[in-house]
Design a protein around this motif. Structure first.
Motif, PDB file in Angstrom:
ATOM      1  N   GLY A  60      12.214  69.401 -50.402  1.00 45.05           N
ATOM      2  CA  GLY A  60      12.161  70.086 -51.685  1.00 45.05           C
ATOM      3  C   GLY A  60      10.923  70.913 -51.889  1.00 45.05           C
ATOM      4  O   GLY A  60      10.428  71.044 -53.000  1.00 45.05           O
ATOM      5  N   ASP A  61      10.403  71.536 -50.824  1.00 46.52           N
ATOM      6  CA  ASP A  61       9.188  72.335 -50.953  1.00 46.52           C
ATOM      7  C   ASP A  61       9.482  73.759 -50.526  1.00 46.52           C
ATOM      8  O   ASP A  61      10.228  73.990 -49.577  1.00 46.52           O
ATOM      9  CB  ASP A  61       8.082  71.748 -50.069  1.00 46.52           C
ATOM     10  CG  ASP A  61       6.785  72.494 -50.231  1.00 46.52           C
ATOM     11  OD1 ASP A  61       6.431  72.777 -51.382  1.00 46.52           O
ATOM     12  OD2 ASP A  61       6.152  72.771 -49.205  1.00 46.52           O
ATOM     13  N   ASN A  62       8.911  74.711 -51.219  1.00 46.59           N
ATOM     14  CA  ASN A  62       9.178  76.102 -50.915  1.00 46.59           C
ATOM     15  C   ASN A  62       8.111  76.744 -50.041  1.00 46.59           C
ATOM     16  O   ASN A  62       8.181  77.919 -49.720  1.00 46.59           O
ATOM     17  CB  ASN A  62       9.299  76.910 -52.222  1.00 46.59           C
ATOM     18  CG  ASN A  62      10.531  76.505 -52.999  1.00 46.59           C
ATOM     19  OD1 ASN A  62      11.558  76.255 -52.398  1.00 46.59           O
ATOM     20  ND2 ASN A  62      10.417  76.446 -54.316  1.00 46.59           N
ATOM     21  N   SER A  63       7.085  75.964 -49.709  1.00 47.91           N
ATOM     22  CA  SER A  63       6.032  76.508 -48.862  1.00 47.91           C
ATOM     23  C   SER A  63       6.146  75.911 -47.481  1.00 47.91           C
ATOM     24  O   SER A  63       6.570  74.782 -47.318  1.00 47.91           O
ATOM     25  CB  SER A  63       4.653  76.189 -49.448  1.00 47.91           C
ATOM     26  OG  SER A  63       4.466  74.808 -49.509  1.00 47.91           O
ATOM     27  N   SER A  64       5.759  76.657 -46.486  1.00 48.89           N
ATOM     28  CA  SER A  64       5.828  76.174 -45.111  1.00 48.89           C
ATOM     29  C   SER A  64       4.851  76.958 -44.268  1.00 48.89           C
ATOM     30  O   SER A  64       4.323  77.980 -44.689  1.00 48.89           O
ATOM     31  CB  SER A  64       7.251  76.338 -44.558  1.00 48.89           C
ATOM     32  OG  SER A  64       7.571  77.710 -44.461  1.00 48.89           O
ATOM     33  N   PRO A  65       4.612  76.493 -43.035  1.00 44.96           N
ATOM     34  CA  PRO A  65       3.779  77.290 -42.149  1.00 44.96           C
ATOM     35  C   PRO A  65       4.403  78.655 -41.922  1.00 44.96           C
ATOM     36  O   PRO A  65       5.578  78.871 -42.154  1.00 44.96           O
ATOM     37  CB  PRO A  65       3.756  76.456 -40.853  1.00 44.96           C
ATOM     38  CG  PRO A  65       4.095  75.071 -41.288  1.00 44.96           C
ATOM     39  CD  PRO A  65       5.023  75.238 -42.443  1.00 44.96           C
ATOM     40  N   SER A  66       3.612  79.586 -41.446  1.00 41.08           N
ATOM     41  CA  SER A  66       4.117  80.933 -41.198  1.00 41.08           C
ATOM     42  C   SER A  66       5.212  80.910 -40.161  1.00 41.08           C
ATOM     43  O   SER A  66       5.368  79.967 -39.408  1.00 41.08           O
ATOM     44  CB  SER A  66       2.963  81.820 -40.707  1.00 41.08           C
ATOM     45  OG  SER A  66       2.531  81.363 -39.431  1.00 41.08           O
ATOM     46  N   SER A  67       6.002  81.977 -40.159  1.00 40.76           N
ATOM     47  CA  SER A  67       7.105  82.040 -39.208  1.00 40.76           C
ATOM     48  C   SER A  67       6.601  81.961 -37.777  1.00 40.76           C
ATOM     49  O   SER A  67       7.237  81.394 -36.904  1.00 40.76           O
ATOM     50  CB  SER A  67       7.895  83.330 -39.418  1.00 40.76           C
ATOM     51  OG  SER A  67       7.035  84.465 -39.250  1.00 40.76           O
ATOM     52  N   GLU A  68       5.407  82.528 -37.532  1.00 40.40           N
ATOM     53  CA  GLU A  68       4.850  82.463 -36.178  1.00 40.40           C
ATOM     54  C   GLU A  68       4.520  81.030 -35.798  1.00 40.40           C
ATOM     55  O   GLU A  68       4.847  80.560 -34.719  1.00 40.40           O
ATOM     56  CB  GLU A  68       3.599  83.331 -36.101  1.00 40.40           C
ATOM     57  CG  GLU A  68       2.966  83.315 -34.710  1.00 40.40           C
ATOM     58  CD  GLU A  68       1.729  84.188 -34.636  1.00 40.40           C
ATOM     59  OE1 GLU A  68       1.096  84.199 -33.574  1.00 40.40           O
ATOM     60  OE2 GLU A  68       1.410  84.853 -35.654  1.00 40.40           O
ATOM     61  N   SER A  69       3.868  80.301 -36.751  1.00 43.26           N
ATOM     62  CA  SER A  69       3.522  78.915 -36.455  1.00 43.26           C
ATOM     63  C   SER A  69       4.757  78.052 -36.385  1.00 43.26           C
ATOM     64  O   SER A  69       4.773  77.042 -35.705  1.00 43.26           O
ATOM     65  CB  SER A  69       2.561  78.372 -37.516  1.00 43.26           C
ATOM     66  OG  SER A  69       3.189  78.351 -38.782  1.00 43.26           O
ATOM     67  N   THR A  70       5.819  78.467 -37.111  1.00 41.39           N
ATOM     68  CA  THR A  70       7.053  77.697 -37.090  1.00 41.39           C
ATOM     69  C   THR A  70       7.648  77.685 -35.691  1.00 41.39           C
ATOM     70  O   THR A  70       8.172  76.675 -35.231  1.00 41.39           O
ATOM     71  CB  THR A  70       8.078  78.292 -38.082  1.00 41.39           C
ATOM     72  OG1 THR A  70       7.532  78.236 -39.377  1.00 41.39           O
ATOM     73  CG2 THR A  70       9.383  77.507 -38.042  1.00 41.39           C
ATOM     74  N   THR A  71       7.558  78.787 -35.020  1.00 42.41           N
ATOM     75  CA  THR A  71       8.177  78.866 -33.701  1.00 42.41           C
ATOM     76  C   THR A  71       7.323  78.206 -32.629  1.00 42.41           C
ATOM     77  O   THR A  71       7.830  77.870 -31.567  1.00 42.41           O
ATOM     78  CB  THR A  71       8.413  80.339 -33.323  1.00 42.41           C
ATOM     79  OG1 THR A  71       7.159  81.030 -33.348  1.00 42.41           O
ATOM     80  CG2 THR A  71       9.379  80.990 -34.306  1.00 42.41           C
ATOM     81  N   THR A  72       6.052  78.030 -32.900  1.00 40.37           N
ATOM     82  CA  THR A  72       5.174  77.469 -31.877  1.00 40.37           C
ATOM     83  C   THR A  72       4.670  76.078 -32.217  1.00 40.37           C
ATOM     84  O   THR A  72       4.017  75.454 -31.390  1.00 40.37           O
ATOM     85  CB  THR A  72       3.967  78.391 -31.654  1.00 40.37           C
ATOM     86  OG1 THR A  72       3.233  78.503 -32.880  1.00 40.37           O
ATOM     87  CG2 THR A  72       4.425  79.774 -31.216  1.00 40.37           C
ATOM     88  N   ALA A  73       4.932  75.604 -33.423  1.00 35.36           N
ATOM     89  CA  ALA A  73       4.382  74.315 -33.844  1.00 35.36           C
ATOM     90  C   ALA A  73       4.970  73.178 -33.027  1.00 35.36           C
ATOM     91  O   ALA A  73       6.161  73.155 -32.711  1.00 35.36           O
ATOM     92  CB  ALA A  73       4.673  74.095 -35.328  1.00 35.36           C
ATOM     93  N   THR A  74       4.116  72.231 -32.663  1.00 38.17           N
ATOM     94  CA  THR A  74       4.580  71.035 -31.974  1.00 38.17           C
ATOM     95  C   THR A  74       5.117  70.038 -32.998  1.00 38.17           C
ATOM     96  O   THR A  74       4.919  70.180 -34.206  1.00 38.17           O
ATOM     97  CB  THR A  74       3.435  70.390 -31.195  1.00 38.17           C
ATOM     98  OG1 THR A  74       2.438  69.935 -32.131  1.00 38.17           O
ATOM     99  CG2 THR A  74       2.807  71.373 -30.213  1.00 38.17           C
ATOM    100  N   ALA A  75       5.772  68.998 -32.478  1.00 33.41           N
ATOM    101  CA  ALA A  75       6.284  67.956 -33.368  1.00 33.41           C
ATOM    102  C   ALA A  75       5.146  67.297 -34.136  1.00 33.41           C
ATOM    103  O   ALA A  75       5.268  66.997 -35.324  1.00 33.41           O
ATOM    104  CB  ALA A  75       7.064  66.909 -32.561  1.00 33.41           C
ATOM    105  N   GLU A  76       3.996  67.089 -33.454  1.00 35.78           N
ATOM    106  CA  GLU A  76       2.851  66.481 -34.132  1.00 35.78           C
ATOM    107  C   GLU A  76       2.355  67.363 -35.273  1.00 35.78           C
ATOM    108  O   GLU A  76       2.023  66.880 -36.354  1.00 35.78           O
ATOM    109  CB  GLU A  76       1.710  66.241 -33.130  1.00 35.78           C
ATOM    110  CG  GLU A  76       2.014  65.167 -32.093  1.00 35.78           C
ATOM    111  CD  GLU A  76       2.605  65.750 -30.829  1.00 35.78           C
ATOM    112  OE1 GLU A  76       3.157  66.874 -30.895  1.00 35.78           O
ATOM    113  OE2 GLU A  76       2.529  65.079 -29.782  1.00 35.78           O
ATOM    114  N   GLU A  77       2.314  68.700 -35.029  1.00 39.76           N
ATOM    115  CA  GLU A  77       1.836  69.623 -36.052  1.00 39.76           C
ATOM    116  C   GLU A  77       2.786  69.682 -37.243  1.00 39.76           C
ATOM    117  O   GLU A  77       2.356  69.767 -38.398  1.00 39.76           O
ATOM    118  CB  GLU A  77       1.664  71.011 -35.450  1.00 39.76           C
ATOM    119  CG  GLU A  77       0.497  71.102 -34.470  1.00 39.76           C
ATOM    120  CD  GLU A  77       0.481  72.399 -33.692  1.00 39.76           C
ATOM    121  OE1 GLU A  77      -0.602  72.772 -33.198  1.00 39.76           O
ATOM    122  OE2 GLU A  77       1.558  73.035 -33.581  1.00 39.76           O
TER     123      GLU A  77
END
Length: 440
Positions: free
Chosen positions: A9-26
């Motif tokens: 239920g949150d509208n904020s998230s990491p950037s699209s660039e970080s979304t594609t590169t983020a690890t499971a831990e991140e």
């Protein structure tokens, strides 16, 4: 990540660039930071820290051994005598001098328990556990003896006895001054045998931790009473009380049900903390309810954790406060009966054992799950039954319900909690191997 964001239920998230590169831990770290969540491991470590640094260490009391079953030893116990205290026979048979070999023996009869001297060519009938004569070097079993008719007191030893045969030496079971039960052991039937056999009349035990429980809710009703529209039975408190008793915590006070009224809740907490060491509340524990402000504002409580990265059990609060010079412990749970049992196994039992100087985090073992399941944005605990076989080094987990089920009936017959990872790990984890925490 979009699916993850919608789920919480949150509208904020990491950037699209970080979304594609983020690890499971991140991804997990981002989610925990967004909602001020602590992991189960962090919450358990905080419990351990508070327990180890508590100002009032558990004191002991001395009780009769007849009342010691299920209690926890405050001090290690040593044997105050040798067991056996004398040499005894381990078989029914005849005590003999082994050097006489295979030959006839004359039976010495006695009706006294006093020691009898054996001479060469004589023997004495022994029952198992009976004291053997000092001179005896062996006891020959009945199957190796032949009675010689018509001689009433003459037998034939048909074997060459070995020295020490069928004789238990002094202290062979337990020597004097040897530790028999370690400190902080829960006393069961085996421990009672050792304590009683060494002559213990009384034992020092840890004073029991007293636990108070009450439920908060406008529509809760005691089981057995008629239900009005919108009301539900207070089943969570019943199951929690049963769980504590099953685990040996019997000093429990039921403080009933209180409505969602600030003053009434405050009065109930104050009354309970005057009587018990640990207070468990059920209901009103999330961020939008009354309980946490009451603890902080009215009791100057320190909240050590309040939002846990797990499902169910996110809205679990652990706090401490001081009342009349004594530290008190509060564990606040949500109202859901399934959540109450899950959180109680992971956190409440760990807390109570720690206060009895038996702190132990839930053990984790690998488990194989064949059934399909859905991952949640938070790690999820589900009731399961573990089974083992001889050729595999892991357990196989199954459930009477689907492993995704949060039904009350899913915990029936379960012997473990399966710990599913969060959805962030779905691309990195095996589809079949998880961790499980046995509960029995």
């Amino acid at each position: 990540m979009e699916e993850l964001r919608q789920d919480v239920g949150d509208n904020s998230s990491p950037s699209s660039e970080s979304t594609t590169t983020a690890t499971a831990e991140e991804l997990e770290e981002w989610l925990r930071a967004q909602y001020n969540l602590v992991t189960v491991a962090q919450a358990l470590s905080k419990l351990e820290e508070i327990i180890n640094n508590r100002p009032d260490r558990t004191t002991s009391e001395v009780i009769k051994i007849d009342d010691a079953y299920g209690r926890i030893l405050a001090e290690a116990q040593t044997s105050n005598c040798d067991l056996p205290a004398v040499r005894v026979a381990t078989k029914h048979g005849y005590a003999v001098l082994a050097r006489d070999g295979e030959s006839r023996r004359r039976i010495i009869k006695t009706s006294s328990s006093d020691p009898v001297s054996l001479l060469s060519g004589t023997c004495m009938y022994m029952k198992s556990g009976q004291r053997v004569p000092d001179e005896a070097t062996a006891v020959v079993q009945m199957k190796d003896v032949e009675r010689l008719i018509p001689y009433r007191n003459i037998i034939l030893i048909k074997i060459n006895p070995e020295i020490g045969q069928n004789i238990k030496d002094i202290g062979s079971d337990l020597s004097k001054e040897k530790q028999i039960v370690p400190q902080f052991t829960r006393i069961g039937a085996a421990e009672l045998i050792l304590l009683a056999a060494t002559g213990r009349k009384e034992v020092p035990v840890v004073k029991p931790v007293s636990v108070g429980i009450f439920s908060i809710g406008e529509f809760l009703v005691k089981p057995g009473e008629p239900l009005s529209p919108g009301q539900v039975y207070d089943s969570a408190k019943i199951s929690l009380t049963a769980l504590l008793k099953d685990k040996g915590f019997n000093s429990i006070v039921d403080f009933g049900i209180v409505t969602e009224d600030i003053q009434l809740i405050k009065m109930k907490i104050e009354d309970a903390l005057k009587q018990v060491d640990v207070l468990v509340t059920i209901g009103c524990s999330n961020d939008y309810d009354l309980l946490k402000p009451i603890l902080v504002n009215n009791f100057e409580a320190t909240i050590h954790f309040e939002n846990i990265f797990i499902k169910p059990g996110k809205s679990t609060v652990f706090a401490t406060c001081e009342l009349e010079g004594k530290q008190k412990y509060l564990l606040c749970l949500s109202r859901n009966p399934v959540t109450v049992l899950v959180v109680a196994h992971i956190f409440l039992l760990t807390l109570l054992k720690g206060l009895c100087n038996m702190f132990q985090k839930p053990c984790i073992i690998p488990a194989y799950v064949k059934e399909e399941y859905l991952l949640h944005s938070r790690p999820r605990a589900a009731w399961a039954t573990l089974e083992w076989n001889e050729w595999e080094n892991f357990a196989r987990a199954s459930s009477r319900e689907n492993l995704d089920s949060d039904k009350l009936s899913s915990c029936q017959g379960a012997n473990a909690l399966v710990l599913f990872p969060s959805r962030a790990w779905s691309d990195k984890m095996s589809n079949t191997y998880l961790c499980a925490s046995p509960i029995k």
